[in-house]
Scaffold this motif. Structure first.
Motif, PDB file in Angstrom:
ATOM      1  N   ALA A 113       0.839  -1.197   0.000  1.00 55.16           N
ATOM      2  CA  ALA A 113       0.000   0.000   0.000  1.00 55.16           C
ATOM      3  C   ALA A 113       0.873   1.245   0.000  1.00 55.16           C
ATOM      4  CB  ALA A 113      -0.905  -0.014   1.233  1.00 55.16           C
ATOM      5  N   ASP A 114       0.305   2.330  -0.482  1.00 57.01           N
ATOM      6  CA  ASP A 114       0.975   3.635  -0.416  1.00 57.01           C
ATOM      7  C   ASP A 114       0.312   4.421   0.700  1.00 57.01           C
ATOM      8  OD1 ASP A 114       2.591   3.108  -2.675  1.00 57.01           O
ATOM      9  OD2 ASP A 114       0.920   3.632  -4.014  1.00 57.01           O
ATOM     10  N   PHE A 115       1.143   5.095   1.487  1.00 54.05           N
ATOM     11  CA  PHE A 115       0.616   5.859   2.620  1.00 54.05           C
ATOM     12  C   PHE A 115       0.913   7.342   2.442  1.00 54.05           C
ATOM     13  CE2 PHE A 115       1.575   1.587   4.100  1.00 54.05           C
ATOM     14  CZ  PHE A 115       0.388   1.229   4.728  1.00 54.05           C
ATOM     15  N   ALA A 116       0.077   8.143   3.079  1.00 58.04           N
ATOM     16  CA  ALA A 116       0.305   9.591   3.089  1.00 58.04           C
ATOM     17  C   ALA A 116       0.500   9.994   4.542  1.00 58.04           C
ATOM     18  CB  ALA A 116      -0.900  10.302   2.501  1.00 58.04           C
ATOM     19  N   ARG A 117       1.375  10.947   4.747  1.00 53.92           N
ATOM     20  CA  ARG A 117       1.613  11.428   6.109  1.00 53.92           C
ATOM     21  C   ARG A 117       1.018  12.821   6.268  1.00 53.92           C
ATOM     22  NH1 ARG A 117       7.285   8.978   8.306  1.00 53.92           N
ATOM     23  NH2 ARG A 117       6.808   6.855   7.688  1.00 53.92           N
ATOM     24  N   GLY A 118       0.366  12.992   7.404  1.00 52.19           N
ATOM     25  CA  GLY A 118      -0.236  14.288   7.697  1.00 52.19           C
ATOM     26  C   GLY A 118       0.860  15.322   7.975  1.00 52.19           C
ATOM     27  N   ASP A 119       0.492  16.551   7.877  1.00 58.91           N
ATOM     28  CA  ASP A 119       1.466  17.627   8.168  1.00 58.91           C
ATOM     29  C   ASP A 119       1.658  17.734   9.669  1.00 58.91           C
ATOM     30  OD1 ASP A 119       1.756  18.255   5.520  1.00 58.91           O
ATOM     31  OD2 ASP A 119       0.076  19.670   5.529  1.00 58.91           O
ATOM     32  N   TYR A 120       2.907  17.827  10.073  1.00 62.29           N
ATOM     33  CA  TYR A 120       3.183  18.096  11.484  1.00 62.29           C
ATOM     34  C   TYR A 120       4.428  18.970  11.559  1.00 62.29           C
ATOM     35  CZ  TYR A 120       5.892  13.757  10.728  1.00 62.29           C
ATOM     36  OH  TYR A 120       6.706  12.767  10.234  1.00 62.29           O
ATOM     37  N   ASP A 121       4.422  19.810  12.553  1.00 63.49           N
ATOM     38  CA  ASP A 121       5.499  20.780  12.744  1.00 63.49           C
ATOM     39  C   ASP A 121       6.733  20.061  13.296  1.00 63.49           C
ATOM     40  OD1 ASP A 121       7.129  22.893  13.224  1.00 63.49           O
ATOM     41  OD2 ASP A 121       5.773  23.948  14.583  1.00 63.49           O
ATOM     42  N   LEU A 122       7.817  20.097  12.562  1.00 57.36           N
ATOM     43  CA  LEU A 122       9.051  19.417  12.965  1.00 57.36           C
ATOM     44  C   LEU A 122       9.628  19.982  14.268  1.00 57.36           C
ATOM     45  CD1 LEU A 122      10.781  19.074   9.478  1.00 57.36           C
ATOM     46  CD2 LEU A 122       9.658  17.273  10.781  1.00 57.36           C
ATOM     47  N   TYR A 123       9.319  21.263  14.552  1.00 61.93           N
ATOM     48  CA  TYR A 123       9.872  21.890  15.761  1.00 61.93           C
ATOM     49  C   TYR A 123       9.055  21.551  17.007  1.00 61.93           C
ATOM     50  CZ  TYR A 123      12.692  24.416  12.412  1.00 61.93           C
ATOM     51  OH  TYR A 123      13.555  24.722  11.405  1.00 61.93           O
ATOM     52  N   SER A 124       7.723  21.438  16.831  1.00 64.31           N
ATOM     53  CA  SER A 124       6.879  21.226  18.018  1.00 64.31           C
ATOM     54  C   SER A 124       6.620  19.752  18.325  1.00 64.31           C
ATOM     55  CB  SER A 124       5.550  21.956  17.855  1.00 64.31           C
ATOM     56  OG  SER A 124       4.833  21.399  16.775  1.00 64.31           O
ATOM     57  N   THR A 125       6.963  18.867  17.405  1.00 63.43           N
ATOM     58  CA  THR A 125       6.733  17.432  17.664  1.00 63.43           C
ATOM     59  C   THR A 125       8.029  16.767  18.117  1.00 63.43           C
ATOM     60  OG1 THR A 125       7.113  17.000  15.318  1.00 63.43           O
ATOM     61  CG2 THR A 125       4.821  17.151  16.032  1.00 63.43           C
ATOM     62  N   PRO A 126       7.911  15.684  18.914  1.00 60.54           N
ATOM     63  CA  PRO A 126       9.109  14.982  19.388  1.00 60.54           C
ATOM     64  C   PRO A 126       9.897  14.367  18.231  1.00 60.54           C
ATOM     65  CG  PRO A 126       7.123  14.197  20.497  1.00 60.54           C
ATOM     66  CD  PRO A 126       6.689  15.120  19.430  1.00 60.54           C
ATOM     67  N   LEU A 127      11.167  14.086  18.469  1.00 58.08           N
ATOM     68  CA  LEU A 127      12.054  13.521  17.431  1.00 58.08           C
ATOM     69  C   LEU A 127      11.618  12.129  16.963  1.00 58.08           C
ATOM     70  CD1 LEU A 127      15.471  14.552  19.004  1.00 58.08           C
ATOM     71  CD2 LEU A 127      14.387  15.546  16.982  1.00 58.08           C
ATOM     72  N   TRP A 128      10.978  11.388  17.857  1.00 53.94           N
ATOM     73  CA  TRP A 128      10.627  10.006  17.523  1.00 53.94           C
ATOM     74  C   TRP A 128       9.385   9.890  16.646  1.00 53.94           C
ATOM     75  CZ3 TRP A 128       5.792   9.130  19.244  1.00 53.94           C
ATOM     76  CH2 TRP A 128       5.348   9.867  20.349  1.00 53.94           C
ATOM     77  N   ILE A 129       8.752  11.002  16.302  1.00 56.19           N
ATOM     78  CA  ILE A 129       7.472  10.974  15.579  1.00 56.19           C
ATOM     79  C   ILE A 129       7.583  10.274  14.211  1.00 56.19           C
ATOM     80  CG2 ILE A 129       7.277  13.113  14.220  1.00 56.19           C
ATOM     81  CD1 ILE A 129       4.734  12.248  16.801  1.00 56.19           C
TER      82      ILE A 129
END
Length: 201
Positions: A101-117
């Motif tokens: 399957a092909d997946f899409a990733r939602g937008d998330y702020d690289l600065y406000s989210t943890p590194l492990w995201i």
């Protein structure tokens, strides 16, 4: 049971039918066995896939708990964009085959989210992929089970109805024709005797 004609032609029709039933029955029985075997095998595979999904989720929960930031990962961060399916054939049944399957990733702020995201998103993709694979395996089982029901009905029809019915018809016609032949011989002898008696008079 349909009324049968007590003739030599009907006897041939019944014998041909019996031959056909006996020729097709082993093929149907083989198909039934193959379907049963495939269903068991696919069922086992689906259980393995689901067990892998449960293990992944458990590992995921433990792993996220270590970071203490479970709320940072939202399920809609990963969505299924496209399911890739091919097709296979088992005992004449077309079944879907999971090819990824092909997946899409939602937008998330690289600065406000943890590194492990990103690692969590990768695992989420894997979990979704396992769910999709299990669904396709379930569909395979459903289609093959449907065909198994039909094949089992045909096997039972041949074994329990058609073959015994045809054998009974053959016996009935053969007895009738045998009696007719015997009666004809008796009539012939009686006629011959009468003719001889007339000749002697």
């Amino acid at each position: 049971m349909a009324k049968i004609k007590l003739t030599k032609n009907e006897l041939k029709v019944q014998k041909d039918a019996l031959k056909m039933y006996k020729r097709y029955l082993p093929t149907l029985q083989l198909k039934k066995q193959q379907l049963q075997s495939e269903i068991r095998s696919i069922d086992a595979k689906a259980k393995e896939v689901r067990a892998a999904r449960v293990a992944l989720e458990k590992e995921f929960d433990n792993w996220i708990a270590v970071f203490g930031e479970k709320a940072a990962f939202k399920p809609d961060m990963v969505t299924v964009k496209n399911i890739k399916k091919g097709f296979g054939n088992i005992a004449g049944v077309t079944i879907p085959v999971y090819e990824g399957a092909d997946f899409a990733r939602g937008d998330y702020d690289l600065y406000s989210t943890p590194l492990w995201i990103d690692m969590a998103a990768d695992r989420m993709e894997k979990a979704l992929s396992l769910d999709l694979e299990a669904e396709v395996l379930d569909e395979q089982v459903r289609l093959l089970s449907q065909e198994l029901r039909t094949t089992t009905q045909r096997v039972n029809l041949f074994e329990k109805v058609k073959i015994p019915e045809t054998k009974a018809n053959i016996k009935k016609i053969s007895v009738y024709l045998g009696d007719e032949q015997t009666a004809a011989v008796v009539r012939s002898k009686i006629s011959k005797k009468k003719l001889q008696q007339k000749g002697e008079n």
